[in-house]
Design an enzyme around this catalytic site. Structure first.
Site, short mmCIF file in Angstrom:
data_model
loop_
_atom_site.label_atom_id
_atom_site.label_comp_id
_atom_site.label_asym_id
_atom_site.label_seq_id
_atom_site.Cartn_x
_atom_site.Cartn_y
_atom_site.Cartn_z
CG HIS A 128 7.55 -2.68 -0.19
ND1 HIS A 128 7.76 -2.07 -1.41
CD2 HIS A 128 6.29 -3.18 -0.25
CE1 HIS A 128 6.69 -2.22 -2.17
NE2 HIS A 128 5.80 -2.89 -1.50
CE LYS A 179 7.87 2.82 -0.43
NZ LYS A 179 7.45 2.26 -1.70
CG LEU A 226 14.87 2.13 -7.38
CD1 LEU A 226 15.06 3.57 -7.85
CD2 LEU A 226 15.40 1.96 -5.97
CG ASP A 227 9.16 -0.13 -3.55
OD1 ASP A 227 9.48 -1.28 -3.88
OD2 ASP A 227 9.12 0.28 -2.37
NE ARG A 228 2.51 1.97 -10.79
CZ ARG A 228 1.78 3.07 -10.62
NH1 ARG A 228 1.84 3.73 -9.49
NH2 ARG A 228 1.02 3.52 -11.59
#
Ligand code: URA
Length: 215
Positions: free
Chosen positions: A167, A170, A80-82
């Protein structure tokens, strides 16, 4: 526990001739488990933590694992992204992780997104058809379901993906005119993030729950 101490099933192993079954017994060296039955953990990842095994700057998902579950080969099965929160599965079972992540299996991952901006009115159809990203990449068909509007007008939506590009959510929202400001993974396969897990907490996944992941 002393450095270099070997423990079998939680007790110090004092005799070198002791017999162990590598798959059934849990062997720990200096407090780190090095063999035993595979481990599967559900972590509720908070923002600001990276989905890596090491990082020079930020805390990693492994830093959140309590000492009793620390193992040599533990890693996050999927990133998962930060700034994304929610369900991360940690395991030392490489074959199982491969099954979840394999592009051929299309294990669904369910997210809740908060997005601002002027989302196109046909966003749900675009998701269903396969969103075309700004670089021309066509995503696999995905589900988009609006859950409601927040007081400031931002949209809250559920999104289900069966692939995992960088991403991706997004970029899908950006291609539909929106900007994701918060993202949380709620489910892997049919297994939901335990609502009792606070941010940064983890727990064991039961064998029955594991079946729900690859249902
Ligand atoms: N899609 C994103 O954009 N970020 C994530 O962390 C997961 C899915």
């Amino acid at each position: 526990m002393a450095a270099g101490e070997v423990c079998v099933n939680g007790a110090a192993a004092l005799h070198p001739e002791m017999q162990v079954d590598e798959r059934a017994d849990t062997v720990a060296l200096s407090g780190v488990t090095v063999s035993g039955a595979p481990l599967y953990l559900m972590l509720n990842k908070p923002r600001g933590v990276v989905s890596a095994t090491r990082d020079g700057r930020d805390r990693t998902v492994l830093d959140l694992v309590p000492p009793e579950w620390r193992r040599k080969n533990l890693f996050p099965a999927g990133r998962l992204d930060r700034d994304t929160e929610g369900f991360v599965l940690l395991t030392d079972d490489g074959a199982f992780a491969h099954r979840i992540l394999s592009p051929k299996r299309h294990v669904p991952k369910t997210y809740e997104a908060e997005a601002e901006g002027a989302l196109l009115p046909d966003t749900a159809e675009r998701f269903k058809e396969g969103v075309v990203l700004w670089d021309g990449t066509r995503c696999r068909p995905a589900e988009y379901r609006e859950l409601g509007r927040l007081p400031d007008g931002a949209v809250k939506a559920e999104v289900v993906l069966t692939e995992g590009m960088y991403h991706q959510i997004k970029r899908m929202f950006a291609a539909c005119g929106g900007h994701v400001r918060a993202l949380r993974r709620m489910k892997i396969g049919a297994l939901e993030l335990d609502p009792l897990l606070g941010a940064g907490e983890c727990r064991l996944i039961t064998p029955k729950e594991l079946e729900k992941i690859l249902f």
